[in-house]
Design an enzyme around this catalytic site. Structure first.
Site, PDB file in Angstrom:
ATOM      1  N   CYS A  96      -3.136   1.380   6.624  1.00  0.00           N
ATOM      2  CA  CYS A  96      -3.539   0.613   8.136  1.00  0.00           C
ATOM      3  C   CYS A  96      -4.112   1.671   9.095  1.00  0.00           C
ATOM      4  O   CYS A  96      -4.684   0.921   9.904  1.00  0.00           O
ATOM      5  CB  CYS A  96      -1.810   0.197   8.307  1.00  0.00           C
TER       6      CYS A  96
ATOM      7  N   GLU B 263       4.213  -4.687  12.280  1.00  0.00           N
ATOM      8  CA  GLU B 263       3.355  -3.525  12.114  1.00  0.00           C
ATOM      9  C   GLU B 263       2.287  -4.022  11.257  1.00  0.00           C
ATOM     10  O   GLU B 263       2.398  -4.311  10.179  1.00  0.00           O
ATOM     11  CB  GLU B 263       4.027  -2.407  11.582  1.00  0.00           C
TER      12      GLU B 263
ATOM     13  N   ASN C 120       0.853  -1.055   0.019  1.00  0.00           N
ATOM     14  CA  ASN C 120       0.136  -0.151   0.024  1.00  0.00           C
ATOM     15  C   ASN C 120       0.860   1.157  -0.040  1.00  0.00           C
ATOM     16  O   ASN C 120       0.191   2.348  -0.445  1.00  0.00           O
ATOM     17  CB  ASN C 120      -1.020  -0.079   1.260  1.00  0.00           C
TER      18      ASN C 120
ATOM     19  N   GLU D 221       8.745   1.198  16.588  1.00  0.00           N
ATOM     20  CA  GLU D 221       9.704   1.738  15.504  1.00  0.00           C
ATOM     21  C   GLU D 221       9.447   3.171  15.563  1.00  0.00           C
ATOM     22  O   GLU D 221       8.804   3.727  15.862  1.00  0.00           O
ATOM     23  CB  GLU D 221       9.779   1.162  14.309  1.00  0.00           C
TER      24      GLU D 221
HETATM   25  P1  NAD Z   1       0.497  -9.292   3.590  1.00  0.00           P
HETATM   26  O1  NAD Z   1       0.578  -9.950   4.858  1.00  0.00           O
HETATM   27  O2  NAD Z   1      -0.362 -10.268   2.641  1.00  0.00           O
HETATM   28  O3  NAD Z   1       1.841  -9.188   2.914  1.00  0.00           O
HETATM   29  C1  NAD Z   1       3.079  -8.470   3.160  1.00  0.00           C
HETATM   30  C2  NAD Z   1       4.435  -8.980   2.861  1.00  0.00           C
HETATM   31  O4  NAD Z   1       4.531 -10.076   3.521  1.00  0.00           O
HETATM   32  C3  NAD Z   1       4.225  -9.166   1.350  1.00  0.00           C
HETATM   33  O5  NAD Z   1       5.619  -8.651   0.943  1.00  0.00           O
HETATM   34  C4  NAD Z   1       4.257 -10.663   1.116  1.00  0.00           C
HETATM   35  O6  NAD Z   1       5.016 -11.083  -0.036  1.00  0.00           O
HETATM   36  C5  NAD Z   1       4.838 -11.227   2.490  1.00  0.00           C
HETATM   37  N1  NAD Z   1       4.529 -12.495   2.811  1.00  0.00           N
HETATM   38  C6  NAD Z   1       3.626 -13.141   2.640  1.00  0.00           C
HETATM   39  N2  NAD Z   1       3.519 -14.396   2.958  1.00  0.00           N
HETATM   40  C7  NAD Z   1       4.744 -14.547   3.657  1.00  0.00           C
HETATM   41  C8  NAD Z   1       5.268 -15.610   4.528  1.00  0.00           C
HETATM   42  N3  NAD Z   1       4.837 -16.886   4.659  1.00  0.00           N
HETATM   43  N4  NAD Z   1       6.719 -15.282   4.945  1.00  0.00           N
HETATM   44  C9  NAD Z   1       7.306 -14.015   4.784  1.00  0.00           C
HETATM   45  N5  NAD Z   1       6.500 -13.251   4.031  1.00  0.00           N
HETATM   46  C10 NAD Z   1       5.425 -13.269   3.696  1.00  0.00           C
HETATM   47  O7  NAD Z   1      -0.080  -7.988   3.715  1.00  0.00           O
HETATM   48  P2  NAD Z   1      -0.477  -6.971   2.194  1.00  0.00           P
HETATM   49  O8  NAD Z   1      -1.817  -7.312   1.851  1.00  0.00           O
HETATM   50  O9  NAD Z   1       0.682  -6.761   1.531  1.00  0.00           O
HETATM   51  O10 NAD Z   1      -0.757  -5.431   3.186  1.00  0.00           O
HETATM   52  C11 NAD Z   1      -1.769  -5.048   3.729  1.00  0.00           C
HETATM   53  C12 NAD Z   1      -1.799  -5.346   5.257  1.00  0.00           C
HETATM   54  O11 NAD Z   1      -0.761  -4.696   5.607  1.00  0.00           O
HETATM   55  C13 NAD Z   1      -3.167  -4.798   5.949  1.00  0.00           C
HETATM   56  O12 NAD Z   1      -3.269  -5.419   7.132  1.00  0.00           O
HETATM   57  C14 NAD Z   1      -2.372  -3.500   6.535  1.00  0.00           C
HETATM   58  O13 NAD Z   1      -3.227  -2.843   7.678  1.00  0.00           O
HETATM   59  C15 NAD Z   1      -1.140  -3.758   6.807  1.00  0.00           C
HETATM   60  N6  NAD Z   1      -0.182  -2.664   7.066  1.00  0.00           N
HETATM   61  C16 NAD Z   1       0.192  -2.015   8.036  1.00  0.00           C
HETATM   62  C17 NAD Z   1       0.796  -1.228   8.464  1.00  0.00           C
HETATM   63  C18 NAD Z   1       1.299  -0.599   9.840  1.00  0.00           C
HETATM   64  O14 NAD Z   1       2.347   0.199   9.855  1.00  0.00           O
HETATM   65  N7  NAD Z   1       0.903  -1.170  10.855  1.00  0.00           N
HETATM   66  C19 NAD Z   1       1.055  -0.155   7.277  1.00  0.00           C
HETATM   67  C20 NAD Z   1       0.797  -0.442   6.026  1.00  0.00           C
HETATM   68  C21 NAD Z   1       0.124  -1.887   5.871  1.00  0.00           C
END
Ligand code: NAD
Length: 504
Positions: free
Chosen positions: A303, A270, A172, A478
């Site tokens: 998020c 996060e 995102n 962080e």
């Molecule tokens: P996601 O968890 O599907 O993927 C995030 C990352 O994890 C990607 O790079 C993906 O390839 C990787 N990944 C997937 N499976 C994995 C595994 N088994 N081992 C290691 N890495 C793996 O999340 P998304 O759909 O890309 O992002 C949306 C989510 O991120 C939402 O829940 C949002 O709230 C959260 N988010 C949180 C923050 C924050 O700062 N708190 C900021 C932005 C987004």
């Protein structure tokens, strides 16, 4: 379908920008046997085939980061800071390119990338470079009775680099979130394996070029591409990895935590949110409506978004009326156009997920007073900004993160009920309070479970502040010193008052 490299497309061409879509390991580009397509959410165009990493690439990247670690850890703080500023210079020099590539890749607004998001990516490097230079060593002398060995021993606390770090980011806000991790890790003297999200992999590749041009030694920053399910476990379970920082969803966090548990690798997580916006009757109503409509930024794929609007009963009708009037003026369309307010959601799967939440909520009795469904002309990925009322506190749409342009509106009778509703989810990332009463602001803030509380404002981020979430929204903080706490191994060395031959 996996793509064989005999039809290799290892370069994305976006406007005049060429992006090498192979991995970046040990200071050189590395291809994979297979590739996967990267599709733009703006028009469904395939931008490139991306190297599809797996166990071999994970091992090679960790090995490169391990080999580069002693040299980078021994590099003086001043020199590390100089290189981080040079990376920031490179990001600023290529701001326009990065903004266009990011928008084409993830569909967020070009004007936001130009004016806020990409400059912030550069600022992440400058901030942690400067913070590194002010990070103190602490010395103190043991006091009488404080140590069995007696007083006069000198304690010296140092912030030592920890080692190779795996940094995993979502789609995102790709470059901004990557640099939020890469910058403090490099500043701390750690080496990095960055794994960007498969739906928006391009700017991480450009960052590798920029870092190399800035003089970052080979192997200090490595970028591996691929599906998380295929490459993730080999990164997060690797015994040579000393830190894992992950931003993404709760289900993925659970898998990473289980994998990291094998070596007890320290984690920073996060994660998602279901943040409330509390609007009290004493608030500046226009400001409160602005804050609510702002939650549609990046098509709600934020998020921190305050997706649960809680309004005091006495002003609920007026608030809703003004909200609908304001939201109706939002322009949905091509995110590259200056006047667009909402672009597409990232991927058809994400749109289906969002629509599923809305359909199920309506089936359970919710009312879409605004939006619901895809835009009638733009269709598909262009999901209309949506406001749902008549939602139950325990319903799915109130309890689960939608991660799209969908808000719920509930009412409360008094402050106690507002706080009860606000805290009644499994998340605790952020909360926003709109009130004209200073004392109420303090009272309510003190009772909210959230890593960040904004009062009469939203999304203000000072990098010195701790950032993170409570409950399912994350583990750890962080930002500023907290980043160095995470990316460093703190060491206390104790020296006896006498005993050296030179009496020094
Ligand atoms: P996601 O968890 O599907 O993927 C995030 C990352 O994890 C990607 O790079 C993906 O390839 C990787 N990944 C997937 N499976 C994995 C595994 N088994 N081992 C290691 N890495 C793996 O999340 P998304 O759909 O890309 O992002 C949306 C989510 O991120 C939402 O829940 C949002 O709230 C959260 N988010 C949180 C923050 C924050 O700062 N708190 C900021 C932005 C987004």
């Amino acid at each position: 379908m996996p793509q064989r490299p005999d039809t290799p497309v290892t370069e994305a061409r976006i406007a005049d920008v060429a992006v090498d879509t192979r991995h970046w390991i040990g200071g050189r580009r590395v291809a994979s046997t297979y590739t996967f397509p990267d599709v733009s959410p703006i028009d469904g165009r395939t931008l490139a085939q991306i190297a599809r990493g797996g166990p071999a690439e994970a091992k090679a990247a960790v090995a490169a980061a391990k080999a580069a670690f002693p040299g980078w850890a021994a590099t003086s703080r001043a020199e590390r800071a100089r290189i981080l500023h040079a990376i920031a210079d490179g990001v600023e020099k290529r701001l326009e390119e990065l903004a266009i590539v990011e928008t084409t890749d993830n569909g967020a607004l070009l004007r936001s990338h130009r004016r806020g998001v990409i400059p912030r990516a550069a600022h992440n490097f400058r901030f942690f470079a400067d913070w590194l230079l002010t990070l103190g060593h602490e010395d103190f002398t043991t006091y009488a009775g404080g140590s069995a060995a007696g007083p006069g021993h000198t304690n010296h606390v140092s912030w030592d680099p920890a080692g190779p770090c795996v940094l995993i980011t979502p789609w995102n806000a790709p470059l901004m979130l990557a640099t939020w991790k890469v910058a403090p890790a490099l500043a701390a003297g750690d080496t990095v394996i960055l794994k960007p999200a498969e739906w928006s992999p391009l700017t991480a590749s450009l960052l590798a070029d920029i870092a190399a041009e800035a003089g970052l030694p080979a192997g200090v920053l490595n970028v591996v591409q691929g599906y998380g399910a295929e490459i993730g476990d080999d990164l997060t379970s690797h015994p040579d990895v000393r830190r894992i920082s992950f931003t993404g969803s709760v289900p993925t966090a659970r898998r990473i935590a289980a994998s990291a548990a094998q070596n007890l690798t320290p984690l920073s997580l996060e994660l998602g949110g279901k943040s409330p916006l509390l609007v009290f009757a004493d608030a500046d109503l226009e400001l409160a409506v602005d804050l609510a409509v702002e939650q549609f930024d990046n098509a709600g794929q934020v998020c921190l978004a305050a997706t649960r609007i809680l309004v005091e009963e006495s002003i609920a009708d007026e608030f809703t009326h003004r909200f609908v009037a304001k939201a109706s003026r939002l322009k949905q369309g091509d995110p590259r156009e200056e006047t667009t307010d909402l672009g597409p959601t990232i991927h058809p799967r994400q749109t289906e997920r969002i629509d599923g939440f809305v359909r199920r909520a309506i089936a359970a009795g919710a009312r879409a007073v605004f939006g619901g469904g895809s835009h009638p002309q733009l269709g598909g990925l262009y999901y209309r900004p949506t406001l749902l009322t008549d939602v139950a506190q325990d319903s799915e749409v109130v309890q689960e993160e939608v991660f799209g342009p969908v808000l719920t509106l509930q009412t409360f009778a008094d402050e106690a009920e507002a706080i009860r509703l606000a805290n009644n989810t499994r998340f605790g990332l952020a909360a926003t309070v709109a009130t004209g009463d200073h004392q109420r602001a303090e009272r309510v803030t003190a009772q909210l479970v959230a890593g960040t509380v904004w009062v009469n404002c939203f999304f203000v981020r000072d990098l010195r502040a701790p950032f993170g979430g409570s409950r399912l929204s994350g583990v750890g903080r962080e930002g500023g010193t907290w980043s160095f706490d995470f990316y460093c191994d703190l060491k206390n060395s104790v020296t006896a008052p006498r005993g050296f031959n030179d009496h020094g």
